[in-house]
Enzyme design. Structure first.
Site, mmCIF file in Angstrom:
data_model
loop_
_atom_site.group_PDB
_atom_site.id
_atom_site.type_symbol
_atom_site.label_atom_id
_atom_site.label_comp_id
_atom_site.label_asym_id
_atom_site.label_seq_id
_atom_site.Cartn_x
_atom_site.Cartn_y
_atom_site.Cartn_z
ATOM 1 N N ASP A 284 -1.678 4.986 -1.454
ATOM 2 C CA ASP A 284 -2.876 5.857 -1.037
ATOM 3 C C ASP A 284 -2.394 6.204 0.426
ATOM 4 O OD1 ASP A 284 -5.310 6.997 -0.404
ATOM 5 O OD2 ASP A 284 -6.394 6.114 -2.195
ATOM 6 N N SER B 200 -8.977 11.163 -1.780
ATOM 7 C CA SER B 200 -8.528 10.669 -2.930
ATOM 8 C C SER B 200 -9.157 10.690 -4.113
ATOM 9 C CB SER B 200 -8.615 9.158 -2.587
ATOM 10 O OG SER B 200 -7.860 8.858 -1.439
ATOM 11 N N ASP C 116 -3.770 3.819 3.051
ATOM 12 C CA ASP C 116 -4.797 4.856 3.770
ATOM 13 C C ASP C 116 -5.796 4.454 4.677
ATOM 14 O OD1 ASP C 116 -5.918 7.811 3.051
ATOM 15 O OD2 ASP C 116 -7.637 6.417 2.575
ATOM 16 N N HIS D 38 -6.267 6.106 8.586
ATOM 17 C CA HIS D 38 -7.276 6.830 8.898
ATOM 18 C C HIS D 38 -7.891 6.421 10.260
ATOM 19 C CE1 HIS D 38 -8.937 9.411 5.796
ATOM 20 N NE2 HIS D 38 -8.658 8.546 5.131
ATOM 21 N N ASP E 147 -1.294 9.796 -3.442
ATOM 22 C CA ASP E 147 -2.349 10.583 -3.840
ATOM 23 C C ASP E 147 -2.340 12.036 -2.813
ATOM 24 O OD1 ASP E 147 -3.372 9.029 -1.999
ATOM 25 O OD2 ASP E 147 -5.336 9.028 -2.981
#
Length: 583
Positions: A133, A182, A386, A390, A428
């Site tokens: 991700d 996502s 992911d 962030h 993704d």
């Protein structure tokens, strides 16, 4: 003459308004949608004005739709005060080809064209889809540096998916925005349809209720309806999060987590492993986030699942001959990353010390699913790449990319003995990180002067990684200079965050996000970075950069060049023969 001069603007404005109304009317699936033959989906037609049912003229390939679709439509005379709507639920088009749907009422005339495609016969027994991700190229590069080392310009090894024979660049944009999240990016993989930010398994219409938008069937549902294969869903995030949720759910809002938990149970997937236990327990349970008395853990157990709530129980269940269905939840929220679990012991590791690794969940899933002689479909998400990108915490993201590589190796080892297995590894979507040089603490001067670039960069001095690919120390004197391109206000320390995940920004008295003062207190030479994102953003955001997909096994040769994310679904259903029509 004056009357004519006035009339022209009025006529122009009237025609303009009519054009806007017609443009706002819609049909779902959208124009140029690709639809797998025999898959189930909803058709929704939205007009801009209110009509009676008998006023509507709907044609599919130049013939009245009622002659071709037997299900009775749902007619809404005035939906949310925006005009009439017509909905056909659970439609299946059984012949491949080009379809044109035209809807007329009053002055409104809407048209869409669809490509209904078939597949060849089944080519593989198993499909394993790994989602890194948010994994961008720099996450892979940093993971390779840390886990394999580099000497005189040559890496001393590769990540497990680096040498897969087939590769493609994947476009990730959604139906409403260049930048995806996502939910809609994973939904493209699982349905073959585009949708909007925060949505999964639906086209986003004007429906007021999150669960009433026109649905499209997921690959999990297709497999369960058309085959005797098993399905597995593994994630180190909450199982109700966007990526695992898009395997089973149909909602406008990814935040519908109790509903997604319900859908995970209803899906019949034989293996479900991850975090998010707070949504599986009734509201009476401490820490529950449900608003009802459903005890889904008990329901899984009553339905024949072996239930695992910690690492030891998972390993026991994975190795038990009788295990045919396995449900495991190991954290109320997202699970902890590998850097914290193995080395730093920060974040929530002390509270939940018995969390399994993504590798252990992957192995457990394969052990259980491979008992089905009809094969399996397994989705494994390394979600925390992911979750750490962030907040600009690249070291934690790198460690979890190493963990993903280890999990993929388990699948590759399985495929050696089971070559009728397709393995896909892909993000993704992407983030904005890049490696620009090496930070050398020995350099004199302020912090920014310690960044070496080009010939002045040299190499970092991370210790040799252990057998699992993790270096024992990351706060070394020569470190990767990893920078994100989209960020809120923050203090750049150029040091790993040893006391927990980086929290770059906090709200000030006015509600805007400003640099977290914690880090200037820890590192007095930290550089204040004025954000390049709106002040309502507390973290970095996704990017539209292409995702890099790697694949191996039967059917993987179809991954090449640039592809849209919906085409990943096409390759998977083609190799599984889910749209095979004998001629």
């Amino acid at each position: 003459m004056s009357i004519i001069k006035v009339a022209y603007p009025i006529v122009f404005i009237t025609l303009l308004l009519q054009a806007i109304w017609v443009e706002a009317a819609a049909i779902y699936p959208i124009n140029k949608a690709s639809i797998l033959v025999g898959s189930s989906f909803d058709i929704k037609i939205e007009f801009d004005q209110e009509y009676k049912l008998e006023d509507l003229e709907i044609q599919l390939n130049d013939a009245p739709i009622k002659a071709q679709i037997k299900s009775q439509p749902i007619f809404i005379s005035n939906e949310s005060g925006k005009g009439s709507s017509l909905i056909y639920r659970d439609i299946q088009l059984t012949k491949p080809g080009q379809y044109t749907l035209i809807a007329k009422a009053g002055q409104e005339n809407i048209q869409v064209n669809w490509d209904v495609y078939s597949s060849g016969p089944r080519k593989v027994k198993n499909v394993i889809l790994f989602i890194g991700d948010g994994m961008t190229i720099a996450n892979r590069t940093s993971a390779r540096v840390l886990s394999k080392g580099i000497d005189e310009g040559k890496y001393q090894g590769k990540l497990s998916f680096d040498d897969m024979p087939n590769m493609a660049l994947i476009g990730t944009s959604g139906s409403d925005s260049l930048i995806t999240d996502s939910a809609n990016s994973m939904s493209a993989y699982t349905t073959g349809h585009k949708t909007a930010v925060n949505a999964m398994g639906v086209y986003v219409s004007r429906a007021a209720d999150n669960l009433s938008h026109p649905k499209v069937e997921t690959i999990s549902e297709l497999i369960k309806r058309k085959t005797k294969m098993s399905v597995g869903i593994v994630s180190d995030a909450e199982l109700q999060d966007a990526t695992p949720g898009a395997m089973v759910a149909h909602t406008r809002r990814r935040a519908d987590k109790p509903y997604i938990a319900d859908q995970l149970f209803a899906s019949g997937a034989e293996v479900i492993l991850g975090g998010g236990s707070a949504y599986f327990y009734p509201q009476s349970t401490k820490g529950s986030k449900r608003k009802d008395d459903k005890n889904l853990v008990a329901q899984f157990e009553a339905s024949g699942y072996t239930v695992a709530l910690n690492k030891q129980e998972l390993l026991a269940a994975a190795n038990a001959k009788e295990s045919r269905k396995l449900f495991g939840v190991f954290h109320p929220d997202n699970m902890d990353g590998s850097l914290d679990r193995f080395f730093l012991k920060k974040n929530t590791v002390a509270q939940y010390p018995d969390q399994p690794d993504l590798t252990e969940m992957t192995q457990a899933a394969i052990n259980v699913l491979s008992k089905n002689p009809n094969g399996f479909f397994l989705m494994v998400e390394a979600a925390l790449i992911d979750k750490f990108n962030h907040p600009l915490d690249w070291e934690r993201a790198a460690f979890d990319t190493i963990m993903l590589s280890n999990a993929v190796q388990i699948a590759k080892d399985f495929a050696k003995k089971n070559p009728d297995t397709l393995i896909i590894v892909t993000p993704d979507h992407t983030h904005s990180g890049s490696i620009s040089g090496v930070v050398n603490d020995a350099k004199p001067g302020p912090l920014r002067e310690k960044v070496g670039v080009y010939a002045d960069a040299g190499y970092p001095n991370y210790p040799k990684a252990n057998v699992a690919g993790y270096p024992s120390q990351i706060d070394v004197s020569k470190r990767l200079a990893f920078f994100y391109g989209s960020y809120p206000d923050h203090y750049e320390t150029l040091h790993p965050k040893l006391d927990g995940t980086f929290k770059p920004a906090v709200k000030d008295a006015s509600g805007k996000y400003v640099a977290n003062p914690k880090y200037i207190q820890q590192h007095e030479d930290a550089i204040h970075m004025p954000g390049n994102l709106p002040s309502n953003q507390e973290m970095g955001v996704h990017t539209a950069d292409d995702a890099v997909l790697n694949a191996m096994g039967p059917g993987s040769e179809k991954f090449r060049g640039f592809m849209d994310n919906t085409e990943v679904f096409k390759v998977m259903v083609d190799t599984l023969g889910l749209g095979y029509t004998r001629r």
